[in-house]
Design a protein around this motif. Structure first.
Motif, PDB file in Angstrom:
ATOM      1  N   GLY A 152       4.112 -60.245  -7.446  1.00 44.64           N
ATOM      2  CA  GLY A 152       2.640 -60.583  -7.043  1.00 44.64           C
ATOM      3  C   GLY A 152       1.970 -60.333  -8.695  1.00 44.64           C
ATOM      4  N   ARG A 153       0.636 -60.700  -8.554  1.00 44.21           N
ATOM      5  CA  ARG A 153      -0.481 -60.528  -9.646  1.00 44.21           C
ATOM      6  C   ARG A 153      -1.088 -59.178  -9.635  1.00 44.21           C
ATOM      7  N   PHE A 154      -1.230 -58.679 -10.839  1.00 45.02           N
ATOM      8  CA  PHE A 154      -2.042 -57.151 -10.795  1.00 45.02           C
ATOM      9  C   PHE A 154      -3.698 -57.725 -10.054  1.00 45.02           C
ATOM     10  N   THR A 155      -4.092 -56.865  -9.323  1.00 49.90           N
ATOM     11  CA  THR A 155      -5.464 -57.036  -8.736  1.00 49.90           C
ATOM     12  C   THR A 155      -6.353 -57.150  -9.882  1.00 49.90           C
ATOM     13  N   LEU A 175      -9.907 -63.677  -5.642  1.00 51.91           N
ATOM     14  CA  LEU A 175     -10.390 -65.170  -5.208  1.00 51.91           C
ATOM     15  C   LEU A 175      -9.324 -65.932  -4.479  1.00 51.91           C
ATOM     16  N   VAL A 176      -8.163 -65.758  -5.244  1.00 52.27           N
ATOM     17  CA  VAL A 176      -6.941 -66.794  -4.499  1.00 52.27           C
ATOM     18  C   VAL A 176      -6.595 -66.261  -3.035  1.00 52.27           C
ATOM     19  N   ASN A 177      -6.473 -65.056  -3.064  1.00 51.57           N
ATOM     20  CA  ASN A 177      -5.968 -64.614  -1.785  1.00 51.57           C
ATOM     21  C   ASN A 177      -6.997 -64.616  -0.561  1.00 51.57           C
ATOM     22  N   VAL A 178      -8.222 -64.062  -0.968  1.00 51.43           N
ATOM     23  CA  VAL A 178      -9.077 -64.108   0.381  1.00 51.43           C
ATOM     24  C   VAL A 178      -9.456 -65.624   0.436  1.00 51.43           C
ATOM     25  N   CYS A 179      -9.468 -66.387  -0.388  1.00 52.89           N
ATOM     26  CA  CYS A 179      -9.896 -67.829   0.051  1.00 52.89           C
ATOM     27  C   CYS A 179      -8.791 -68.726   0.376  1.00 52.89           C
ATOM     28  N   HIS A 180      -7.561 -68.155   0.221  1.00 54.07           N
ATOM     29  CA  HIS A 180      -6.430 -68.870   0.610  1.00 54.07           C
ATOM     30  C   HIS A 180      -6.260 -69.994  -0.218  1.00 54.07           C
ATOM     31  N   LEU A 181      -6.441 -69.941  -1.632  1.00 57.09           N
ATOM     32  CA  LEU A 181      -6.482 -71.179  -2.362  1.00 57.09           C
ATOM     33  C   LEU A 181      -5.064 -71.194  -2.842  1.00 57.09           C
ATOM     34  N   TYR A 182      -4.055 -70.291  -2.533  1.00 56.26           N
ATOM     35  CA  TYR A 182      -2.662 -70.720  -2.760  1.00 56.26           C
ATOM     36  C   TYR A 182      -2.254 -71.987  -2.214  1.00 56.26           C
ATOM     37  N   HIS A 183      -2.795 -72.479  -1.246  1.00 57.25           N
ATOM     38  CA  HIS A 183      -2.425 -73.448  -0.314  1.00 57.25           C
ATOM     39  C   HIS A 183      -2.607 -74.931  -1.141  1.00 57.25           C
ATOM     40  N   PHE A 184      -3.774 -74.714  -2.029  1.00 58.32           N
ATOM     41  CA  PHE A 184      -4.027 -75.970  -2.856  1.00 58.32           C
ATOM     42  C   PHE A 184      -3.473 -76.001  -4.263  1.00 58.32           C
ATOM     43  N   PHE A 243       1.930 -73.935 -11.139  1.00 52.96           N
ATOM     44  CA  PHE A 243       0.734 -72.999 -11.583  1.00 52.96           C
ATOM     45  C   PHE A 243       0.607 -71.531 -10.652  1.00 52.96           C
ATOM     46  N   ARG A 244       1.194 -71.693  -9.362  1.00 56.48           N
ATOM     47  CA  ARG A 244       1.258 -70.470  -8.957  1.00 56.48           C
ATOM     48  C   ARG A 244       2.148 -69.279  -9.522  1.00 56.48           C
ATOM     49  N   LYS A 245       3.030 -69.600 -10.399  1.00 55.22           N
ATOM     50  CA  LYS A 245       3.814 -68.633 -11.140  1.00 55.22           C
ATOM     51  C   LYS A 245       2.945 -67.593 -11.921  1.00 55.22           C
ATOM     52  N   THR A 246       1.734 -67.892 -12.195  1.00 54.23           N
ATOM     53  CA  THR A 246       1.010 -67.048 -12.941  1.00 54.23           C
ATOM     54  C   THR A 246      -0.450 -66.506 -12.182  1.00 54.23           C
ATOM     55  N   LEU A 247      -0.857 -67.760 -11.278  1.00 51.90           N
ATOM     56  CA  LEU A 247      -1.960 -67.503 -10.637  1.00 51.90           C
ATOM     57  C   LEU A 247      -1.776 -66.683  -9.384  1.00 51.90           C
ATOM     58  N   CYS A 248      -0.650 -66.840  -8.573  1.00 50.37           N
ATOM     59  CA  CYS A 248      -0.240 -66.269  -7.420  1.00 50.37           C
ATOM     60  C   CYS A 248       1.151 -66.076  -7.265  1.00 50.37           C
ATOM     61  N   PRO A 249       1.817 -65.327  -7.969  1.00 48.79           N
ATOM     62  CA  PRO A 249       3.468 -65.503  -8.047  1.00 48.79           C
ATOM     63  C   PRO A 249       3.850 -65.098  -6.631  1.00 48.79           C
ATOM     64  N   GLU A 250       3.223 -64.469  -5.905  1.00 45.30           N
ATOM     65  CA  GLU A 250       3.745 -64.234  -4.523  1.00 45.30           C
ATOM     66  C   GLU A 250       4.104 -65.309  -3.751  1.00 45.30           C
ATOM     67  N   VAL A 305      15.280 -66.723 -13.096  1.00 49.48           N
ATOM     68  CA  VAL A 305      14.564 -65.539 -13.129  1.00 49.48           C
ATOM     69  C   VAL A 305      13.031 -65.971 -13.687  1.00 49.48           C
ATOM     70  N   PHE A 306      12.125 -64.667 -13.602  1.00 48.72           N
ATOM     71  CA  PHE A 306      10.760 -65.021 -14.353  1.00 48.72           C
ATOM     72  C   PHE A 306      10.219 -63.746 -14.016  1.00 48.72           C
ATOM     73  N   SER A 307       9.332 -63.291 -14.877  1.00 44.97           N
ATOM     74  CA  SER A 307       8.712 -62.017 -15.021  1.00 44.97           C
ATOM     75  C   SER A 307       7.324 -62.150 -14.368  1.00 44.97           C
ATOM     76  N   PRO A 308       7.121 -61.577 -13.346  1.00 49.26           N
ATOM     77  CA  PRO A 308       5.690 -61.284 -12.507  1.00 49.26           C
ATOM     78  C   PRO A 308       5.134 -60.316 -12.964  1.00 49.26           C
ATOM     79  N   ASP A 309       3.910 -59.968 -12.606  1.00 49.49           N
ATOM     80  CA  ASP A 309       3.291 -58.800 -12.740  1.00 49.49           C
ATOM     81  C   ASP A 309       3.974 -57.570 -12.367  1.00 49.49           C
ATOM     82  N   TRP A 310       3.926 -57.642 -10.881  1.00 47.55           N
ATOM     83  CA  TRP A 310       4.901 -56.676 -10.149  1.00 47.55           C
ATOM     84  C   TRP A 310       5.408 -57.166  -9.037  1.00 47.55           C
TER      85      TRP A 310
END
Length: 312
Positions: A131-134, A140-149, A154-161, A169-174
């Motif tokens: 995940g990404r720290f709150t 914005l990404v989660n409430v509006c479900h923007l991860y679909h688009f 780019f999800r690696k940093t914007l919405c790693p979940e 391997v990669f280094s997410p926030d949490w």
């Protein structure tokens, strides 16, 4: 080494249906000397009896009260004498050795403070593990479900979940707290899990401390996986109660690390997004069977309104 190389800490609460598979596969696949400590949060089923009768080498600590996830882990952490520790849920089933790869990573790179591996469902599909720290972006990404688009790179940093990684391997926030490997010294330096929360967000909090107190990275290793039955204890909570805990704890995290003023901005932003969502969803409520999404958003807004923020 008399004390072993690693100690597994498991916190249980009515896990009679999961604990045997967890302990059996830990023994089956763990290739290094190890110990296991279980802290039981007043189970009313056969969890403790199963551990006592079938696993005499496991150290069982029976609490007189339900301490929750954080306090339960921290009580066991104080007793750990091995160089490494793994916090692991009782509903995890190993299918391979998850321990040696994690220890090798921690031994080879001192800049890594916490390692986790891929969590899978019983059918082999991937679970959301990172995940990404709150912040405003994650809200914005989660409430509006923007991860679909959002394209996968780019999800690696914007919405790693929602970032799809088959191997490497990669280094997410949490990362999700179902299984976390750390050096015992590091775990004790950060004080284990924060007791500011009672279920949910303890995992994000400890990852924040790894990043900002230890100045070390979180590492997600997709080359190693295990089955996580997922929410075996959580399912005993009502869904509204779960939503309430997650939202309250999210703002505890925000105030703790960002301050009240920034948390207030987050609160105002998320309230606005959910109100917009309701306006957009309302015209289609007849199509939405059972109005489940409308009910969900109504619940979320009620919980948000109950918080101590004056930004309406």
């Amino acid at each position: 080494m008399d004390n072993g190389l690693i100690t597994f800490i498991i916190v249980t609460w009515n896990n009679e249906k999961q604990i045997e598979k967890c302990l059996d596969t830990l023994e089956q696949f763990t290739t290094v000397p190890h110990k296991i400590i279980i802290v039981d949060n007043v189970s009313t089923d056969e969890t403790c009896n199963i551990v006592i009768k079938k696993y005499p080498l496991v150290q069982l600590i029976k609490s007189n009260e339900n301490l929750g996830f954080a306090k339960g882990n921290n009580i066991a952490l104080k007793k750990v004498q091995t160089p490494y520790v793994c916090f692991i849920n009782p509903d995890v089933i190993l299918t391979e050795d998850i321990t040696l790869p994690a220890i090798n990573i921690l031994e080879q790179d001192k800049n890594i403070g916490l390692v986790t591996n891929k969590l899978c469902n019983v059918d082999g599909s991937d679970q959301l593990t990172t995940g990404r720290f709150t912040d405003l972006v994650s809200i914005l990404v989660n409430v509006c479900h923007l991860y679909h688009f959002i394209p996968n790179p780019f999800r690696k940093t914007l919405c790693p979940e929602y970032y799809k990684i088959e191997n490497g391997v990669f280094s997410p926030d949490w990362v999700i707290g179902a299984e976390m490997f750390m050096r015992t010294s590091d775990a004790k330096i950060v004080g284990g899990f924060s007791t500011d929360y009672y279920m949910y967000m303890e995992d994000m909090d400890i990852c924040w401390k790894v990043w900002h107190q230890l100045n070390k990275k979180i590492l997600y290793n997709a080359d190693v996986s295990m089955i996580h039955l997922g929410g075996a204890s959580e399912k005993q909570n009502q869904s509204y109660s779960k939503q309430e805990k997650i939202i309250i704890n999210t703002f505890i995290f925000c105030e703790k690390y960002y301050g009240k003023k920034k948390a207030d901005r987050f609160h105002k932003f998320i309230m606005t997004l959910y109100r917009i969502r309701r306006l957009l969803i309302y015209p289609f409520k007849v199509i939405n069977k059972g109005n489940s999404l409308l009910e969900h958003d109504k619940n979320i807004l009620n919980i948000l309104k109950s918080l101590n923020y004056n930004n309406d």
